[in-house]
Motif scaffolding. Structure first.
Motif, PDB file in Angstrom:
ATOM      1  N   ARG A  61       0.827  -1.207   0.000  1.00  0.00           N
ATOM      2  CA  ARG A  61       0.000   0.000   0.000  1.00  0.00           C
ATOM      3  C   ARG A  61       0.865   1.262   0.000  1.00  0.00           C
ATOM      4  O   ARG A  61       0.668   2.161  -0.814  1.00  0.00           O
ATOM      5  CB  ARG A  61      -0.899   0.008   1.245  1.00  0.00           C
ATOM      6  CG  ARG A  61      -1.568   1.342   1.499  1.00  0.00           C
ATOM      7  CD  ARG A  61      -2.178   1.437   2.876  1.00  0.00           C
ATOM      8  NE  ARG A  61      -1.238   1.302   3.979  1.00  0.00           N
ATOM      9  CZ  ARG A  61      -0.361   2.227   4.336  1.00  0.00           C
ATOM     10  NH1 ARG A  61      -0.291   3.373   3.712  1.00  0.00           N
ATOM     11  NH2 ARG A  61       0.477   2.016   5.346  1.00  0.00           N
ATOM     12  N   ALA A  62       1.850   1.296   0.904  1.00  0.00           N
ATOM     13  CA  ALA A  62       2.627   2.520   1.081  1.00  0.00           C
ATOM     14  C   ALA A  62       3.369   2.884  -0.195  1.00  0.00           C
ATOM     15  O   ALA A  62       3.541   4.065  -0.498  1.00  0.00           O
ATOM     16  CB  ALA A  62       3.614   2.347   2.236  1.00  0.00           C
ATOM     17  N   ASN A  63       3.807   1.881  -0.942  1.00  0.00           N
ATOM     18  CA  ASN A  63       4.590   2.171  -2.136  1.00  0.00           C
ATOM     19  C   ASN A  63       3.758   2.183  -3.407  1.00  0.00           C
ATOM     20  O   ASN A  63       4.300   2.255  -4.506  1.00  0.00           O
ATOM     21  CB  ASN A  63       5.753   1.189  -2.245  1.00  0.00           C
ATOM     22  CG  ASN A  63       6.731   1.421  -1.125  1.00  0.00           C
ATOM     23  OD1 ASN A  63       7.417   2.438  -1.103  1.00  0.00           O
ATOM     24  ND2 ASN A  63       6.753   0.534  -0.156  1.00  0.00           N
ATOM     25  N   GLY A  64       2.451   2.118  -3.227  1.00  0.00           N
ATOM     26  CA  GLY A  64       1.554   2.297  -4.368  1.00  0.00           C
ATOM     27  C   GLY A  64       1.706   1.247  -5.444  1.00  0.00           C
ATOM     28  O   GLY A  64       1.549   1.536  -6.626  1.00  0.00           O
ATOM     29  N   CYS A  65       1.982   0.000  -5.046  1.00  0.00           N
ATOM     30  CA  CYS A  65       2.123  -1.069  -6.036  1.00  0.00           C
ATOM     31  C   CYS A  65       0.843  -1.200  -6.871  1.00  0.00           C
ATOM     32  O   CYS A  65       0.880  -1.586  -8.030  1.00  0.00           O
ATOM     33  CB  CYS A  65       2.429  -2.395  -5.349  1.00  0.00           C
ATOM     34  SG  CYS A  65       3.871  -2.314  -4.274  1.00  0.00           S
TER      35      CYS A  65
ATOM     36  N   THR B  75       9.104   7.456  -5.701  1.00  0.00           N
ATOM     37  CA  THR B  75       8.866   6.234  -6.457  1.00  0.00           C
ATOM     38  C   THR B  75       7.536   6.367  -7.194  1.00  0.00           C
ATOM     39  O   THR B  75       6.667   7.140  -6.790  1.00  0.00           O
ATOM     40  CB  THR B  75       8.883   5.009  -5.524  1.00  0.00           C
ATOM     41  OG1 THR B  75       8.886   3.835  -6.320  1.00  0.00           O
ATOM     42  CG2 THR B  75       7.681   4.989  -4.615  1.00  0.00           C
ATOM     43  N   GLY B  77       4.859   4.668  -7.489  1.00  0.00           N
ATOM     44  CA  GLY B  77       3.640   4.375  -6.747  1.00  0.00           C
ATOM     45  C   GLY B  77       3.242   5.473  -5.773  1.00  0.00           C
ATOM     46  O   GLY B  77       2.142   5.440  -5.221  1.00  0.00           O
ATOM     47  N   ARG B  78       4.138   6.424  -5.510  1.00  0.00           N
ATOM     48  CA  ARG B  78       3.770   7.544  -4.644  1.00  0.00           C
ATOM     49  C   ARG B  78       3.609   8.827  -5.453  1.00  0.00           C
ATOM     50  O   ARG B  78       2.724   9.638  -5.182  1.00  0.00           O
ATOM     51  CB  ARG B  78       4.828   7.752  -3.556  1.00  0.00           C
ATOM     52  CG  ARG B  78       4.981   6.537  -2.669  1.00  0.00           C
ATOM     53  CD  ARG B  78       5.874   6.832  -1.495  1.00  0.00           C
ATOM     54  NE  ARG B  78       6.262   5.620  -0.782  1.00  0.00           N
ATOM     55  CZ  ARG B  78       7.129   5.606   0.196  1.00  0.00           C
ATOM     56  NH1 ARG B  78       7.712   6.733   0.584  1.00  0.00           N
ATOM     57  NH2 ARG B  78       7.430   4.481   0.802  1.00  0.00           N
ATOM     58  N   GLY B 139       4.621   7.800   2.062  1.00  0.00           N
ATOM     59  CA  GLY B 139       4.214   6.398   2.145  1.00  0.00           C
ATOM     60  C   GLY B 139       3.077   6.186   3.120  1.00  0.00           C
ATOM     61  O   GLY B 139       2.839   5.073   3.563  1.00  0.00           O
ATOM     62  N   ASP B 140       2.349   7.245   3.457  1.00  0.00           N
ATOM     63  CA  ASP B 140       1.251   7.108   4.397  1.00  0.00           C
ATOM     64  C   ASP B 140      -0.100   7.220   3.696  1.00  0.00           C
ATOM     65  O   ASP B 140      -1.126   7.450   4.337  1.00  0.00           O
ATOM     66  CB  ASP B 140       1.370   8.173   5.495  1.00  0.00           C
ATOM     67  CG  ASP B 140       0.894   7.626   6.829  1.00  0.00           C
ATOM     68  OD1 ASP B 140       0.577   6.432   6.880  1.00  0.00           O
ATOM     69  OD2 ASP B 140       0.831   8.395   7.796  1.00  0.00           O
ATOM     70  N   GLY B 141      -0.100   7.074   2.375  1.00  0.00           N
ATOM     71  CA  GLY B 141      -1.374   7.121   1.646  1.00  0.00           C
ATOM     72  C   GLY B 141      -2.227   5.918   2.005  1.00  0.00           C
ATOM     73  O   GLY B 141      -1.716   4.904   2.464  1.00  0.00           O
ATOM     74  N   GLY B 143      -3.955   4.026  -0.007  1.00  0.00           N
ATOM     75  CA  GLY B 143      -4.006   2.966  -1.015  1.00  0.00           C
ATOM     76  C   GLY B 143      -5.364   2.842  -1.680  1.00  0.00           C
ATOM     77  O   GLY B 143      -5.578   1.921  -2.448  1.00  0.00           O
TER      78      GLY B 143
END
Lengths: 303, 494
Positions: A61-65, B75, B77-78, B139-141, B143
């Motif tokens: 989740r944190a790295n938006g995979c 990154t 994903g963020r 990294g606290d999103g 998701g």
């Protein structure tokens, strides 16, 4: 339409209808799901992920995979195969039945059938046709099984053996189905033949294991450090062309290990009532049980 | 402003208006209202420039995966969700709210009610966005799509929106014009829509999460209602006001507008659940049917806009704001038809999970909503601050950058999506081969992102320049007075 209240009430009702349909109804229909038994076995499904895998879900989740990887296998339909379990004693009769069922029936095929080299009778037929064929074969004294085959490009790619259903995500928070496949679907990554080392190398630099991968490296999930007295047992085994100068090693951080555990826990293959799937092993149980097609030709069912 | 001394709506009842209410000039001249709206617009411009820059970074990663890869904050994903959130919550909602407030004043012939609240709300909102974006990058999103902002940011946004809403409702209540113009229906509905969907989604997904795949259902419902209804309503309100206003022609049909409003409200809010979703089959089925039916309001709006313009395109040469508005209207129609087409099962099996989805989001968000808001901002800001002026060359530059940027972004992405989808439908083509097919298209889209970013930066420079000269003009007499009183101290300070 000049009255504020009419406008307000109308808009309220429009939104309320979709709120009722797409927010409240899902709570009622799938929000209360419980563990259930898988088809053909007493195992419960789904099983909560182990602790480390759950931590891995948070790394995911944190790295938006989810922005590159979906976790949702689609299925375009099903077909059925009819496979002989047992030719029976009246072989001539059974061969005659099969001759009627198969337009391409010939002598070579008949010989192979009698010798037990070939078991499949019909391939890719509808449920009704399969039922009729099974009935005809059993009338002839043979025993036949109907095997279900899920269809669709996702299945053909080996991303799963059945479609994803609500039960697959029961214990996850957040549920990350994804909306785009910049990378492959991961709903069943835990079932694919990937070792932990492969995953770690892939996180560290995807191009060490997948040529031309567009996935960004996640080197920040690793620590590059000088080898202490003894090299770490967890240190990455980098291929020669990516090797580090001697005296250095790459050690995965706990996040990387958790992420591997999470990926290994992604297995949505249990056959369920709402999503029947080919069972991994063949049995001679009643024909309602569905079997794997991939094994049927090479491994005739045990008698 | 010659047209403005004519009624605020030269539209369906031109000439029948009594002279009740405030004149447009009086409405715009109120200083606190100007400050509140300018603050909303300037900050929104800043966020969309940041958002498009982040989007550019994300896009470059497809050509060089190692680009900025060792910084966890940047990154893909963020950066990708951060850029989307910056554009959605940093730009779209506050800019849309600002435009809606201004339209409410104009159409109601009244001054902005409680402008101090707007200033406060704007500060609060931007604080919330800043906290949310930092959280996502750290990294606290959460998701969850379009709801990535964590639980310590979303309540700030909700409170700020509530403050804006109070001011908006009070303005609506104070209106001097009894008859409602179509834009006002859209604004009133949107004003209530956002707090409902945002609170529901945050409560059920972030604060007390529901179980399993019901999360996905709520998430789809939220994303669609924000995109189709909220952005759609605010953008259409703007288009229905500014198209007739700038061209000085009446809106073609009020009834067609009403028809679009109700059909869009009814069908549009049900879209979102993709076919093949792991939910009971009736949900994707209803969603698909409603998505197809949404083509009806889309076509109704297209007809209404076209007939309003009635071939009268000469104003396009002189008024750049109109160009933005027309681009936005066309993009909305294309995006709406694409949504309807994409819902059809035959199309959906090909384009689902591909770049086509991304192209559609960008077309709706940048091509339609942002362009419409740019047009509105360029129309409104000179009226708010008559003393200063925006640089016309920069506006033109922005228009061309945004237009070509959107075209270079959306068309290659859509083509990449179709290409990729067809390839993925054939299991003999490996996934990596399908990915490689998309890469040439992604190069074009990166170029598009670059153009869009340049355009957004010119918007920021233009607005900041205007705000600065505005502040100088406001401060100058006070400074001069102060200098006259205490010459020695001020000379030292300057």
């Amino acid at each position: 339409m000049n009255r504020g209240p009419i406008l307000f009430i109308g808009a309220f009702l429009a939104l309320a209808s979709s709120w009722f349909g797409l927010v409240l109804r899902p709570q009622i229909e799938v929000g209360q799901l419980q563990q259930t038994n898988t088809v053909g076995s007493a195992e419960t499904y789904p099983v909560a992920r182990p602790g480390l895998a759950n931590q891995g879900l948070q790394v995911y989740r944190a790295n938006g995979c989810v922005h590159c990887h979906s976790q949702c296998v689609r299925q375009s339909g099903v077909t059925f195969d009819v496979v002989l379990a047992n030719l029976g004693t009246n072989q001539a009769e059974v061969v005659a039945v099969i001759e009627k069922l198969r337009p391409d029936f010939n002598v070579v095929y008949a010989r192979k059938l009698v010798e037990g080299k070939v078991r499949d009778v019909l391939h890719g037929v509808t449920k009704a046709e399969a039922d009729a064929a099974q009935k005809a074969l059993e009338a002839g004294g043979a025993r036949a099984q109907i095997q279900l085959v899920a269809l669709g490009p996702d299945i053909a790619r080996g991303w799963g053996n059945r479609r994803s259903v609500a039960a697959d995500y029961l214990f996850d928070y957040p549920v990350q189905l994804g909306s785009q496949r910049i990378g492959p679907d991961l709903a069943n990554i835990g079932l694919r033949p990937r070792t932990d080392d492969w995953h770690l190398l892939h996180f560290y630099d995807p191009r060490t294991v997948v040529e031309g991968s567009t996935m960004p490296p996640h080197r920040y999930l690793f620590e590059k450090r000088k080898v202490a007295d003894v090299p770490s047992p967890d240190a990455l085994k980098l291929p020669a062309q990516f090797a580090l100068p001697s005296g250095w090693e790459i050690v995965p951080k706990p996040e990387a290990m958790a992420l591997v555990a999470y990926l290994n826990s992604l297995k949505a293959d249990a056959p369920l009532f709402e999503a029947p799937a080919p069972l991994p092993s063949a049995t001679t149980q009643p024909s309602a049980v569905v079997n794997a097609t991939s094994t049927s030709n090479t491994n005739p069912p045990a008698k | 402003m010659s047209a403005a001394s004519a009624p605020a709506q030269p539209v369906f009842n031109a000439g029948t208006r009594a002279s009740a209410g405030e004149t447009p000039a009086e409405i715009d001249a109120s200083a606190p209202a100007t400050a509140g709206l300018l603050l909303l617009f300037v900050c929104a411009a800043g966020w969309i420039a940041l958002g498009s820059a982040l989007s550019l970074i994300a896009s470059i990663k497809f050509h060089s995966a190692s680009f900025l890869a060792d910084l966890p904050w940047l990154t893909y994903g963020r950066v990708h969700p951060a850029s989307l959130n910056a554009i959605l919550y940093g730009f779209a909602v506050p800019a849309g709210s600002g435009v809606a407030l201004w339209l409410s004043c104009r159409l109601g012939r009244t001054k902005l009610a409680w402008p101090g609240l707007v200033v406060l709300a704007s500060l609060f909102w931007n604080l919330g966005v800043a906290i949310g974006l930092v959280a996502i990058l750290a990294g606290d999103g959460t998701g969850l799509e379009w709801l990535e902002m964590p639980r310590y940011a979303s309540p700030i946004l909700f409170t700020a929106y509530a403050l804006l809403g109070v001011s908006g409702l009070a303005t609506f209540h104070r209106k001097q014009e009894r008859e409602l113009f179509p834009s006002q229906w859209f604004i009133v509905a949107a004003a209530f829509w956002f707090p409902w969907i945002y609170s529901t989604a945050n409560l059920l997904l972030v604060f007390t999460p529901v179980r399993g795949v019901a999360q996905a259902a709520v998430n789809w419902w939220y994303v669609n209602n924000l995109a189709t209804i909220w952005l759609g309503f605010i953008g259409l309100a703007t288009i229905f006001y500014l198209l007739p206003k700038i061209t000085a022609r009446p809106l073609h049909s009020r009834y067609l507008a009403m028809f679009s409003f109700w059909t869009l409200a009814l069908f549009g809010s049900w879209i979102g659940v993709p076919s093949g979703a792991p939910l009971p089959a009736w949900m994707p089925a209803v969603s698909t049917a409603c998505a197809v039916l949404t083509a009806i309001p889309v076509l109704a709006v297209a007809v209404n806009c076209r007939k309003t313009m009635a071939g009268n395109y000469s104003k396009l040469k002189t008024d750049v704001a109109l160009r933005f508005i027309i681009f936005g209207a066309v993009a909305w129609v294309v995006a709406g038809l694409a949504t309807a087409a994409q819902a059809l099962p035959a199309v959906s099996t090909v384009v689902q999970f591909t770049w086509f989805t991304a192209a559609q989001t960008q077309l709706a968000l940048i091509g339609f909503f942002a362009m419409t808001m740019f047009g509105a901002i360029y129309h409104i800001v000179p009226r708010l601050v008559p003393s200063a002026s925006l640089c016309r060359k920069m506006i033109r530059l922005h228009f061309w950058c945004a237009t070509f940027g959107t075209v270079f972004l959306v068309i290659p992405l859509a083509a990449a999506g179709i290409r990729e989808g067809l390839a993925l439908g054939n299991a003999d083509i490996t996934f990596m081969q399908a990915v490689k097919l998309t890469l040439p298209f992604l190069r074009f889209s990166t170029f598009g992102e670059l153009l869009i970013t340049i355009g957004n930066v010119t918007l920021v420079l233009n607005l900041v320049g205007l705000a600065a000269s505005c502040c100088r003009a406001w401060l100058a007499p006070k400074l001069a007075a102060a200098r006259a009183e205490q010459p020695s101290r001020l000379e030292v300070a300057t």
